[in-house]
Design a protein around this motif. Structure first.
Motif, PDB file in Angstrom:
ATOM      1  N   LEU A 263     -20.968  52.341  34.323  1.00  0.00           N
ATOM      2  CA  LEU A 263     -21.287  50.934  34.559  1.00  0.00           C
ATOM      3  C   LEU A 263     -20.446  50.024  33.676  1.00  0.00           C
ATOM      4  CD1 LEU A 263     -23.263  49.058  36.157  1.00  0.00           C
ATOM      5  CD2 LEU A 263     -24.592  48.965  34.052  1.00  0.00           C
ATOM      6  N   LEU A 264     -19.758  49.101  34.313  1.00  0.00           N
ATOM      7  CA  LEU A 264     -18.943  48.112  33.609  1.00  0.00           C
ATOM      8  C   LEU A 264     -19.541  46.747  33.869  1.00  0.00           C
ATOM      9  CD1 LEU A 264     -16.427  47.082  32.085  1.00  0.00           C
ATOM     10  CD2 LEU A 264     -15.179  47.232  34.255  1.00  0.00           C
ATOM     11  N   ALA A 265     -19.717  45.972  32.799  1.00  0.00           N
ATOM     12  CA  ALA A 265     -20.260  44.630  32.927  1.00  0.00           C
ATOM     13  C   ALA A 265     -19.497  43.669  32.020  1.00  0.00           C
ATOM     14  CB  ALA A 265     -21.748  44.613  32.564  1.00  0.00           C
ATOM     15  N   PHE A 266     -19.435  42.435  32.458  1.00  0.00           N
ATOM     16  CA  PHE A 266     -18.893  41.356  31.641  1.00  0.00           C
ATOM     17  C   PHE A 266     -20.044  40.416  31.329  1.00  0.00           C
ATOM     18  CE2 PHE A 266     -15.211  43.010  33.807  1.00  0.00           C
ATOM     19  CZ  PHE A 266     -14.253  43.045  32.801  1.00  0.00           C
ATOM     20  N   VAL A 267     -20.178  40.051  30.070  1.00  0.00           N
ATOM     21  CA  VAL A 267     -21.288  39.207  29.647  1.00  0.00           C
ATOM     22  C   VAL A 267     -20.725  37.913  29.070  1.00  0.00           C
ATOM     23  CG1 VAL A 267     -23.352  39.042  28.212  1.00  0.00           C
ATOM     24  CG2 VAL A 267     -22.650  41.266  29.136  1.00  0.00           C
ATOM     25  N   LEU A 268     -21.082  36.808  29.714  1.00  0.00           N
ATOM     26  CA  LEU A 268     -20.721  35.481  29.244  1.00  0.00           C
ATOM     27  C   LEU A 268     -21.821  35.035  28.283  1.00  0.00           C
ATOM     28  CD1 LEU A 268     -18.729  33.117  29.625  1.00  0.00           C
ATOM     29  CD2 LEU A 268     -20.274  32.273  31.406  1.00  0.00           C
TER      30      LEU A 268
ATOM     31  N   PRO B 256     -22.817  49.281  20.274  1.00  0.00           N
ATOM     32  CA  PRO B 256     -22.212  50.395  21.018  1.00  0.00           C
ATOM     33  C   PRO B 256     -21.977  50.035  22.484  1.00  0.00           C
ATOM     34  CG  PRO B 256     -24.068  51.159  19.696  1.00  0.00           C
ATOM     35  CD  PRO B 256     -24.084  49.654  19.633  1.00  0.00           C
ATOM     36  N   GLY B 257     -20.827  50.429  22.987  1.00  0.00           N
ATOM     37  CA  GLY B 257     -20.482  50.168  24.375  1.00  0.00           C
ATOM     38  C   GLY B 257     -19.671  48.903  24.577  1.00  0.00           C
ATOM     39  N   VAL B 258     -19.668  48.012  23.585  1.00  0.00           N
ATOM     40  CA  VAL B 258     -18.863  46.792  23.694  1.00  0.00           C
ATOM     41  C   VAL B 258     -17.405  47.181  23.464  1.00  0.00           C
ATOM     42  CG1 VAL B 258     -18.362  44.521  22.708  1.00  0.00           C
ATOM     43  CG2 VAL B 258     -20.736  45.254  23.015  1.00  0.00           C
ATOM     44  N   GLN B 259     -16.573  46.920  24.467  1.00  0.00           N
ATOM     45  CA  GLN B 259     -15.158  47.277  24.376  1.00  0.00           C
ATOM     46  C   GLN B 259     -14.277  46.103  23.983  1.00  0.00           C
ATOM     47  OE1 GLN B 259     -14.731  49.134  28.411  1.00  0.00           O
ATOM     48  NE2 GLN B 259     -13.744  50.717  27.180  1.00  0.00           N
ATOM     49  N   GLU B 260     -14.664  44.908  24.385  1.00  0.00           N
ATOM     50  CA  GLU B 260     -13.840  43.732  24.116  1.00  0.00           C
ATOM     51  C   GLU B 260     -14.743  42.537  23.831  1.00  0.00           C
ATOM     52  OE1 GLU B 260     -11.206  43.026  27.429  1.00  0.00           O
ATOM     53  OE2 GLU B 260     -10.529  45.106  27.451  1.00  0.00           O
ATOM     54  N   VAL B 261     -14.279  41.675  22.924  1.00  0.00           N
ATOM     55  CA  VAL B 261     -14.949  40.418  22.638  1.00  0.00           C
ATOM     56  C   VAL B 261     -13.868  39.340  22.628  1.00  0.00           C
ATOM     57  CG1 VAL B 261     -16.266  39.086  20.935  1.00  0.00           C
ATOM     58  CG2 VAL B 261     -16.771  41.517  21.281  1.00  0.00           C
ATOM     59  N   HIS B 262     -14.025  38.352  23.509  1.00  0.00           N
ATOM     60  CA  HIS B 262     -13.042  37.272  23.638  1.00  0.00           C
ATOM     61  C   HIS B 262     -13.716  35.933  23.384  1.00  0.00           C
ATOM     62  CE1 HIS B 262     -10.273  40.118  25.589  1.00  0.00           C
ATOM     63  NE2 HIS B 262     -11.344  40.555  26.228  1.00  0.00           N
ATOM     64  N   TYR B 263     -13.046  35.075  22.624  1.00  0.00           N
ATOM     65  CA  TYR B 263     -13.518  33.704  22.414  1.00  0.00           C
ATOM     66  C   TYR B 263     -12.863  32.864  23.498  1.00  0.00           C
ATOM     67  CZ  TYR B 263     -14.619  35.936  18.034  1.00  0.00           C
ATOM     68  OH  TYR B 263     -15.100  36.814  17.089  1.00  0.00           O
TER      69      TYR B 263
ATOM     70  N   ALA C 103     -12.700  29.255  26.294  1.00  0.00           N
ATOM     71  CA  ALA C 103     -12.952  27.848  26.566  1.00  0.00           C
ATOM     72  C   ALA C 103     -13.603  27.765  27.940  1.00  0.00           C
ATOM     73  CB  ALA C 103     -11.636  27.072  26.557  1.00  0.00           C
ATOM     74  N   GLY C 104     -14.340  26.709  28.181  1.00  0.00           N
ATOM     75  CA  GLY C 104     -15.017  26.568  29.462  1.00  0.00           C
ATOM     76  C   GLY C 104     -16.474  26.940  29.319  1.00  0.00           C
ATOM     77  N   LYS C 105     -17.033  27.477  30.378  1.00  0.00           N
ATOM     78  CA  LYS C 105     -18.442  27.873  30.349  1.00  0.00           C
ATOM     79  C   LYS C 105     -18.621  29.027  29.370  1.00  0.00           C
ATOM     80  CE  LYS C 105     -22.228  29.127  33.391  1.00  0.00           C
ATOM     81  NZ  LYS C 105     -22.629  29.529  34.737  1.00  0.00           N
ATOM     82  N   GLY C 106     -19.571  28.885  28.466  1.00  0.00           N
ATOM     83  CA  GLY C 106     -19.804  29.915  27.467  1.00  0.00           C
ATOM     84  C   GLY C 106     -18.813  29.819  26.329  1.00  0.00           C
ATOM     85  N   SER C 107     -19.018  30.648  25.322  1.00  0.00           N
ATOM     86  CA  SER C 107     -18.144  30.668  24.143  1.00  0.00           C
ATOM     87  C   SER C 107     -17.503  32.024  23.925  1.00  0.00           C
ATOM     88  CB  SER C 107     -18.959  30.310  22.894  1.00  0.00           C
ATOM     89  OG  SER C 107     -19.549  29.047  23.039  1.00  0.00           O
ATOM     90  N   ILE C 108     -18.198  33.086  24.364  1.00  0.00           N
ATOM     91  CA  ILE C 108     -17.723  34.452  24.164  1.00  0.00           C
ATOM     92  C   ILE C 108     -17.854  35.202  25.481  1.00  0.00           C
ATOM     93  CG2 ILE C 108     -18.187  36.649  22.976  1.00  0.00           C
ATOM     94  CD1 ILE C 108     -19.178  35.028  20.577  1.00  0.00           C
ATOM     95  N   LEU C 109     -16.861  36.019  25.775  1.00  0.00           N
ATOM     96  CA  LEU C 109     -16.908  36.922  26.924  1.00  0.00           C
ATOM     97  C   LEU C 109     -16.780  38.340  26.384  1.00  0.00           C
ATOM     98  CD1 LEU C 109     -17.002  37.204  30.048  1.00  0.00           C
ATOM     99  CD2 LEU C 109     -14.502  37.254  29.972  1.00  0.00           C
ATOM    100  N   ALA C 110     -17.769  39.178  26.682  1.00  0.00           N
ATOM    101  CA  ALA C 110     -17.757  40.560  26.201  1.00  0.00           C
ATOM    102  C   ALA C 110     -17.655  41.516  27.380  1.00  0.00           C
ATOM    103  CB  ALA C 110     -19.026  40.851  25.404  1.00  0.00           C
ATOM    104  N   LYS C 111     -16.863  42.566  27.187  1.00  0.00           N
ATOM    105  CA  LYS C 111     -16.749  43.646  28.173  1.00  0.00           C
ATOM    106  C   LYS C 111     -17.560  44.818  27.630  1.00  0.00           C
ATOM    107  CE  LYS C 111     -13.304  46.770  30.175  1.00  0.00           C
ATOM    108  NZ  LYS C 111     -11.878  47.119  30.191  1.00  0.00           N
ATOM    109  N   ILE C 112     -18.461  45.331  28.468  1.00  0.00           N
ATOM    110  CA  ILE C 112     -19.368  46.388  28.016  1.00  0.00           C
ATOM    111  C   ILE C 112     -19.368  47.542  29.010  1.00  0.00           C
ATOM    112  CG2 ILE C 112     -21.766  46.955  27.448  1.00  0.00           C
ATOM    113  CD1 ILE C 112     -22.205  44.037  26.762  1.00  0.00           C
TER     114      ILE C 112
ATOM    115  N   VAL D 268     -27.820  31.875  25.381  1.00  0.00           N
ATOM    116  CA  VAL D 268     -27.954  32.311  26.773  1.00  0.00           C
ATOM    117  C   VAL D 268     -26.867  33.340  27.076  1.00  0.00           C
ATOM    118  CG1 VAL D 268     -27.849  31.583  29.194  1.00  0.00           C
ATOM    119  CG2 VAL D 268     -28.837  30.057  27.503  1.00  0.00           C
ATOM    120  N   THR D 269     -27.213  34.352  27.876  1.00  0.00           N
ATOM    121  CA  THR D 269     -26.205  35.295  28.382  1.00  0.00           C
ATOM    122  C   THR D 269     -26.244  35.289  29.901  1.00  0.00           C
ATOM    123  OG1 THR D 269     -27.710  37.179  28.334  1.00  0.00           O
ATOM    124  CG2 THR D 269     -26.370  36.817  26.366  1.00  0.00           C
ATOM    125  N   GLU D 270     -25.088  35.523  30.481  1.00  0.00           N
ATOM    126  CA  GLU D 270     -24.969  35.644  31.939  1.00  0.00           C
ATOM    127  C   GLU D 270     -24.134  36.888  32.200  1.00  0.00           C
ATOM    128  OE1 GLU D 270     -22.727  33.160  35.407  1.00  0.00           O
ATOM    129  OE2 GLU D 270     -23.897  31.995  33.958  1.00  0.00           O
TER     130      GLU D 270
END
Length: 153
Positions: free
Chosen positions: A64-69, A89-96, A98-107, A130-132
């Motif tokens: 399972l791959l998910a992106f969390v805003l 654990p399971g978080v592969q990437e953390v990106h700061y 611009a736009g909606k949200g502040s952080i995008l994580a790949k899990i 909030v997470t999406e």
């Protein structure tokens, strides 16, 4: 800055990081020792950050791959929050971002129950408001390779 020979070396190494220096040298028309020195220089300059094995997530039980805003309460604490997220654990990437949200994580997780646990961990971080979550259904391309050749003016 990198030159055309460095570009060729980097292209070959991105295709297969285990390519022997002698094989790279034959392909480019140089000596293996010259290739070795160039690779060491690229590593020292931080252009080559490291070498790693790419695993098949499905085959190791992480299909399972998910992106969390992630939206934050206080933007000034974004980097501290990002570091906390990166430790889960399971978080592969953390990106700061611009736009909606502040952080995008790949899990990557074993399934939806595992993802739910990871999301609970993220939501327990004080600065997270909030997470999406977006779950990936299918992936046609996932790569860390970068385009090396630069367009010439």
């Amino acid at each position: 800055m990198i030159d055309a020979i460095d570009e060729q070396i980097l292209t070959i190494l991105q295709e297969n990081a285990r390519t022997p220096n002698a094989e790279i040298a034959r392909h480019i028309g140089m000596t293996a020792s010259a290739i070795f020195e160039r690779i060491k220089k690229l590593e020292k300059q931080g252009i080559i950050k490291g070498y790693e094995v790419r695993l098949c997530p499905d085959r190791i039980g992480l299909p399972l791959l998910a992106f969390v805003l992630i939206s934050l309460n206080e933007i000034s604490k974004m980097h501290t929050t990002g570091k906390q997220i990166a430790e889960i654990p399971g978080v592969q990437e953390v990106h700061y971002i611009a736009g909606k949200g502040s952080i995008l994580a790949k899990i990557r997780t074993a399934g939806t129950l595992d993802l739910e646990r990871r999301l609970d961990q993220i939501n327990q971080i004080k600065n997270v408001s909030v997470t999406e979550t977006t779950i990936v259904l299918k992936t046609d391309l996932e790569s860390m390779s970068l385009p090396i050749s630069r367009e010439k003016d």
